[in-house]
Design a protein around this motif. Structure first.
Motif, PDB file in Angstrom:
ATOM      1  N   PHE A  71       0.633  -1.284  -0.055  1.00 23.67           N
ATOM      2  CA  PHE A  71       0.106  -0.086   0.054  1.00 23.67           C
ATOM      3  C   PHE A  71       0.861   1.078   0.043  1.00 23.67           C
ATOM      4  O   PHE A  71       0.428   2.077  -0.602  1.00 23.67           O
ATOM      5  CB  PHE A  71      -0.877  -0.026   1.257  1.00 23.67           C
ATOM      6  CG  PHE A  71      -1.594   1.406   1.344  1.00 23.67           C
ATOM      7  CD1 PHE A  71      -2.639   1.710   0.471  1.00 23.67           C
ATOM      8  CD2 PHE A  71      -1.223   1.934   2.432  1.00 23.67           C
ATOM      9  CE1 PHE A  71      -3.161   3.090   0.834  1.00 23.67           C
ATOM     10  CE2 PHE A  71      -1.716   3.407   2.675  1.00 23.67           C
ATOM     11  CZ  PHE A  71      -2.605   3.801   1.998  1.00 23.67           C
ATOM     12  N   ILE A  72       1.918   1.126   0.833  1.00 22.23           N
ATOM     13  CA  ILE A  72       2.809   2.543   1.145  1.00 22.23           C
ATOM     14  C   ILE A  72       3.221   3.020  -0.511  1.00 22.23           C
ATOM     15  O   ILE A  72       3.176   4.063  -0.732  1.00 22.23           O
ATOM     16  CB  ILE A  72       3.790   2.417   1.913  1.00 22.23           C
ATOM     17  CG1 ILE A  72       3.098   2.152   3.393  1.00 22.23           C
ATOM     18  CG2 ILE A  72       4.711   3.752   1.872  1.00 22.23           C
ATOM     19  CD1 ILE A  72       4.125   2.145   4.537  1.00 22.23           C
ATOM     20  N   PHE A  73       3.918   1.976  -1.023  1.00 22.75           N
ATOM     21  CA  PHE A  73       4.334   2.229  -2.328  1.00 22.75           C
ATOM     22  C   PHE A  73       3.579   2.622  -3.542  1.00 22.75           C
ATOM     23  O   PHE A  73       3.684   3.351  -4.485  1.00 22.75           O
ATOM     24  CB  PHE A  73       5.194   0.937  -2.882  1.00 22.75           C
ATOM     25  CG  PHE A  73       6.094   1.322  -4.202  1.00 22.75           C
ATOM     26  CD1 PHE A  73       7.260   2.120  -3.968  1.00 22.75           C
ATOM     27  CD2 PHE A  73       5.565   0.864  -5.231  1.00 22.75           C
ATOM     28  CE1 PHE A  73       8.099   2.391  -5.042  1.00 22.75           C
ATOM     29  CE2 PHE A  73       6.397   1.350  -6.453  1.00 22.75           C
ATOM     30  CZ  PHE A  73       7.499   2.060  -6.200  1.00 22.75           C
ATOM     31  N   ASP A  74       2.195   2.133  -3.506  1.00 21.87           N
ATOM     32  CA  ASP A  74       1.231   2.337  -4.304  1.00 21.87           C
ATOM     33  C   ASP A  74       0.594   3.457  -4.282  1.00 21.87           C
ATOM     34  O   ASP A  74       0.387   4.222  -4.967  1.00 21.87           O
ATOM     35  CB  ASP A  74       0.049   1.169  -4.343  1.00 21.87           C
ATOM     36  CG  ASP A  74       0.419  -0.264  -4.985  1.00 21.87           C
ATOM     37  OD1 ASP A  74       1.464  -0.317  -5.738  1.00 21.87           O
ATOM     38  OD2 ASP A  74      -0.157  -1.185  -4.655  1.00 21.87           O
ATOM     39  N   TYR A  75       0.509   3.981  -2.959  1.00 25.03           N
ATOM     40  CA  TYR A  75       0.180   5.233  -2.569  1.00 25.03           C
ATOM     41  C   TYR A  75       0.936   6.250  -3.037  1.00 25.03           C
ATOM     42  O   TYR A  75       0.889   7.360  -3.618  1.00 25.03           O
ATOM     43  CB  TYR A  75      -0.114   5.611  -1.237  1.00 25.03           C
ATOM     44  CG  TYR A  75      -0.580   6.929  -0.793  1.00 25.03           C
ATOM     45  CD1 TYR A  75      -1.858   7.249  -0.667  1.00 25.03           C
ATOM     46  CD2 TYR A  75       0.160   7.777  -0.082  1.00 25.03           C
ATOM     47  CE1 TYR A  75      -2.567   8.364  -0.400  1.00 25.03           C
ATOM     48  CE2 TYR A  75      -0.105   9.051   0.143  1.00 25.03           C
ATOM     49  CZ  TYR A  75      -1.465   9.434   0.152  1.00 25.03           C
ATOM     50  OH  TYR A  75      -1.969  10.538   0.363  1.00 25.03           O
ATOM     51  N   TYR A  76       2.404   6.036  -2.879  1.00 25.36           N
ATOM     52  CA  TYR A  76       3.423   7.118  -3.343  1.00 25.36           C
ATOM     53  C   TYR A  76       3.513   7.101  -4.738  1.00 25.36           C
ATOM     54  O   TYR A  76       3.631   8.035  -5.443  1.00 25.36           O
ATOM     55  CB  TYR A  76       4.683   6.658  -2.959  1.00 25.36           C
ATOM     56  CG  TYR A  76       6.071   7.183  -3.447  1.00 25.36           C
ATOM     57  CD1 TYR A  76       6.368   8.486  -3.006  1.00 25.36           C
ATOM     58  CD2 TYR A  76       6.564   6.246  -4.269  1.00 25.36           C
ATOM     59  CE1 TYR A  76       7.498   9.140  -3.524  1.00 25.36           C
ATOM     60  CE2 TYR A  76       7.738   7.076  -4.759  1.00 25.36           C
ATOM     61  CZ  TYR A  76       8.188   8.040  -4.563  1.00 25.36           C
ATOM     62  OH  TYR A  76       9.114   8.998  -5.187  1.00 25.36           O
ATOM     63  N   TRP A  77       3.427   5.802  -5.381  1.00 25.17           N
ATOM     64  CA  TRP A  77       3.804   5.968  -6.759  1.00 25.17           C
ATOM     65  C   TRP A  77       2.568   5.923  -7.816  1.00 25.17           C
ATOM     66  O   TRP A  77       2.517   6.451  -8.829  1.00 25.17           O
ATOM     67  CB  TRP A  77       4.625   4.244  -7.215  1.00 25.17           C
ATOM     68  CG  TRP A  77       4.924   4.193  -8.520  1.00 25.17           C
ATOM     69  CD1 TRP A  77       4.419   3.308  -9.322  1.00 25.17           C
ATOM     70  CD2 TRP A  77       5.861   4.987  -9.405  1.00 25.17           C
ATOM     71  NE1 TRP A  77       4.874   3.631 -10.655  1.00 25.17           N
ATOM     72  CE2 TRP A  77       6.008   4.425 -10.664  1.00 25.17           C
ATOM     73  CE3 TRP A  77       6.728   5.898  -9.027  1.00 25.17           C
ATOM     74  CZ2 TRP A  77       6.817   4.861 -11.443  1.00 25.17           C
ATOM     75  CZ3 TRP A  77       7.798   6.405  -9.974  1.00 25.17           C
ATOM     76  CH2 TRP A  77       7.706   5.982 -11.196  1.00 25.17           C
ATOM     77  N   GLY A  78       1.326   5.303  -7.350  1.00 24.85           N
ATOM     78  CA  GLY A  78       0.088   5.460  -8.075  1.00 24.85           C
ATOM     79  C   GLY A  78      -0.065   4.207  -8.595  1.00 24.85           C
ATOM     80  O   GLY A  78       0.590   3.147  -8.540  1.00 24.85           O
ATOM     81  N   THR A  79      -1.516   3.928  -8.662  1.00 25.12           N
ATOM     82  CA  THR A  79      -1.798   2.765  -9.127  1.00 25.12           C
ATOM     83  C   THR A  79      -2.522   2.801 -10.764  1.00 25.12           C
ATOM     84  O   THR A  79      -2.917   1.764 -11.115  1.00 25.12           O
ATOM     85  CB  THR A  79      -3.059   2.051  -8.319  1.00 25.12           C
ATOM     86  OG1 THR A  79      -4.006   3.073  -8.102  1.00 25.12           O
ATOM     87  CG2 THR A  79      -2.389   1.683  -7.054  1.00 25.12           C
ATOM     88  N   GLU A  80      -2.392   4.041 -11.413  1.00 28.10           N
ATOM     89  CA  GLU A  80      -2.777   4.157 -12.683  1.00 28.10           C
ATOM     90  C   GLU A  80      -2.092   4.984 -13.575  1.00 28.10           C
ATOM     91  O   GLU A  80      -1.656   6.133 -12.938  1.00 28.10           O
ATOM     92  CB  GLU A  80      -4.310   4.834 -12.713  1.00 28.10           C
ATOM     93  CG  GLU A  80      -5.178   4.813 -13.816  1.00 28.10           C
ATOM     94  CD  GLU A  80      -6.616   5.155 -13.898  1.00 28.10           C
ATOM     95  OE1 GLU A  80      -7.213   4.884 -14.854  1.00 28.10           O
ATOM     96  OE2 GLU A  80      -6.868   5.701 -12.795  1.00 28.10           O
ATOM     97  N   LEU A  81      -1.762   4.786 -14.650  1.00 26.65           N
ATOM     98  CA  LEU A  81      -0.862   5.571 -15.487  1.00 26.65           C
ATOM     99  C   LEU A  81      -1.415   6.733 -16.045  1.00 26.65           C
ATOM    100  O   LEU A  81      -1.096   7.964 -16.056  1.00 26.65           O
ATOM    101  CB  LEU A  81      -0.242   4.734 -16.669  1.00 26.65           C
ATOM    102  CG  LEU A  81       0.881   5.574 -17.602  1.00 26.65           C
ATOM    103  CD1 LEU A  81       1.991   5.908 -16.624  1.00 26.65           C
ATOM    104  CD2 LEU A  81       1.384   4.664 -18.628  1.00 26.65           C
ATOM    105  N   TYR A  82      -2.730   6.678 -16.577  1.00 30.78           N
ATOM    106  CA  TYR A  82      -3.691   7.851 -17.175  1.00 30.78           C
ATOM    107  C   TYR A  82      -4.939   7.902 -16.727  1.00 30.78           C
ATOM    108  O   TYR A  82      -5.910   7.666 -17.486  1.00 30.78           O
ATOM    109  CB  TYR A  82      -3.462   7.497 -18.622  1.00 30.78           C
ATOM    110  CG  TYR A  82      -2.179   7.855 -19.357  1.00 30.78           C
ATOM    111  CD1 TYR A  82      -1.660   9.125 -19.489  1.00 30.78           C
ATOM    112  CD2 TYR A  82      -1.518   6.669 -20.201  1.00 30.78           C
ATOM    113  CE1 TYR A  82      -0.625   9.253 -20.266  1.00 30.78           C
ATOM    114  CE2 TYR A  82      -0.249   6.969 -20.927  1.00 30.78           C
ATOM    115  CZ  TYR A  82       0.120   8.294 -20.817  1.00 30.78           C
ATOM    116  OH  TYR A  82       1.479   8.240 -21.365  1.00 30.78           O
TER     117      TYR A  82
END
Length: 351
Positions: free
Chosen positions: A173-184
């Motif tokens: 979760f921490i990395f996904d919140y930081y990096w994001g889960t969607e490109l566009y």
């Protein structure tokens, strides 16, 4: 994996939202001298906890009503200008075969947003120094909204994505919140990256310099050459940015970075708080530069803007012509990068 996906993201996730409040407190209030020594003295008297508490008391945990009102009008105008017509351009094909499309209206947005801001002040709807006057509450409001907005983007990317370029990174979760889960991501067919990064962040940065320069004039009764020319150099740099906006939408920031804390909170909060730091500082503390010295610094800045523009244009033209061009009379040197995916294989050329 723990270092990359937990510790390093937390190194930005935790201190950055605190730092923007401290920077607003240090540069806008009279409580502390806006310097490293001033902050050190304040911490020695009040402690780190006292500095953070006083900073958030200053900007507001959720900002101020005036700031929310300003941001509402600001983004409403940006939303209207988002639909200014222009030619449609494409971004690079993604690994899943998606080709993002953008309306190339950055220059029109730049001109119209500037006219709206200056015209509104001229007609008396608000003081031209409003971005400085409401700045502390603006940072509080943007900080609170940005942190929640990234939760929305996290959930949307997992459960209601706009394209197939989405999903968990596998880092937790921490990395996904930081990096994001969607490109566009798109909301009501509005491209989130384009709106947040360009229509809000870059526009606010561009207009803030003008507003801060005017505020300095009202406080000191004269124009500060250092501040005015610093604001003008930033304004011209961002004119260049909007002229090259489609190139930006084809850059690494957009085609690789997902829409998470790193880029979306960064544009929503970090850009207004940090990129305006020096011009904001000069409002209460004039530069003391003479016009010739300020003009010399301005000339160096313009040279930097020009070189940056030429490099960006070369890169954009190189990709559009698939390398079939000359740069300074010679064939360009480049690397071709390829990757596969669910759709057709994609490739790009790195100049």
């Amino acid at each position: 994996k723990f270092l990359r996906c937990v510790l390093l993201p937390l190194f930005l996730l935790v201190p950055c939202p605190l730092l923007v409040a401290v920077l607003a407190f240090a540069t806008n209030s009279d409580a502390t001298s806006p310097s490293i020594d001033g902050l050190a003295s304040y911490v020695s008297e009040n402690g780190v906890g006292g500095l953070i508490k006083d900073s958030f008391d200053y900007v507001g945990i959720f900002g101020t009503a005036e700031a929310w009102k300003l941001l509402g009008y600001f983004n409403l105008a940006a939303l209207v200008l988002y639909y200014v017509p222009g030619p449609t351009k494409e971004g690079p094909r993604t690994a899943t075969g998606h080709v993002p499309k953008y309306v190339d209206n950055g220059v029109a947005h730049c001109v119209l947003s500037s006219l709206l801001f200056v015209g509104g002040a001229y007609l008396g709807f608000y003081d031209a120094g409003i971005l400085y006057d409401v700045f502390p509450g603006t940072i509080g409001a943007l900080n609170a909204f940005g942190l929640v907005f990234c939760v929305f983007l996290y959930v949307k990317g997992l459960y209601a994505p706009s394209t197939a370029d989405n999903g968990s990174s596998g880092g937790g979760f921490i990395f996904d919140y930081y990096w994001g889960t969607e490109l566009y991501p798109r909301v009501f067919d509005i491209d989130i990256k384009k709106f947040v990064n360009c229509r809000f962040a870059m526009t606010y940065w561009q207009l803030a310099g003008l507003s801060f320069a005017y505020k300095s004039y009202t406080l000191h009764g004269r124009w500060d050459p250092g501040l005015v020319l610093a604001a003008l150099s930033q304004y011209l740099y961002l004119v260049k940015f909007f002229a090259w906006e489609i190139g930006y939408m084809r850059s690494i920031d957009i085609i690789v970075d997902r829409a998470g804390f790193e880029i979306q909170w960064g544009c929503l909060v970090w850009v207004p708080a940090v990129y305006t730091l020096h011009t904001r500082f000069l409002v209460q503390h004039p530069s003391g530069l003479s016009l010739p010295v300020a003009a010399a610094i301005f000339a160096v800045g313009l040279a930097g803007v020009y070189l940056n523009y030429v490099a960006d244009v070369q890169r954009q033209e190189f990709r559009e012509k698939d390398g079939k061009m000359l740069i300074w009379g010679r064939k360009p040197q480049y690397v071709t990068a390829k990757w596969g995916g669910k759709g057709a294989a994609a490739r790009t050329s790195l100049l």
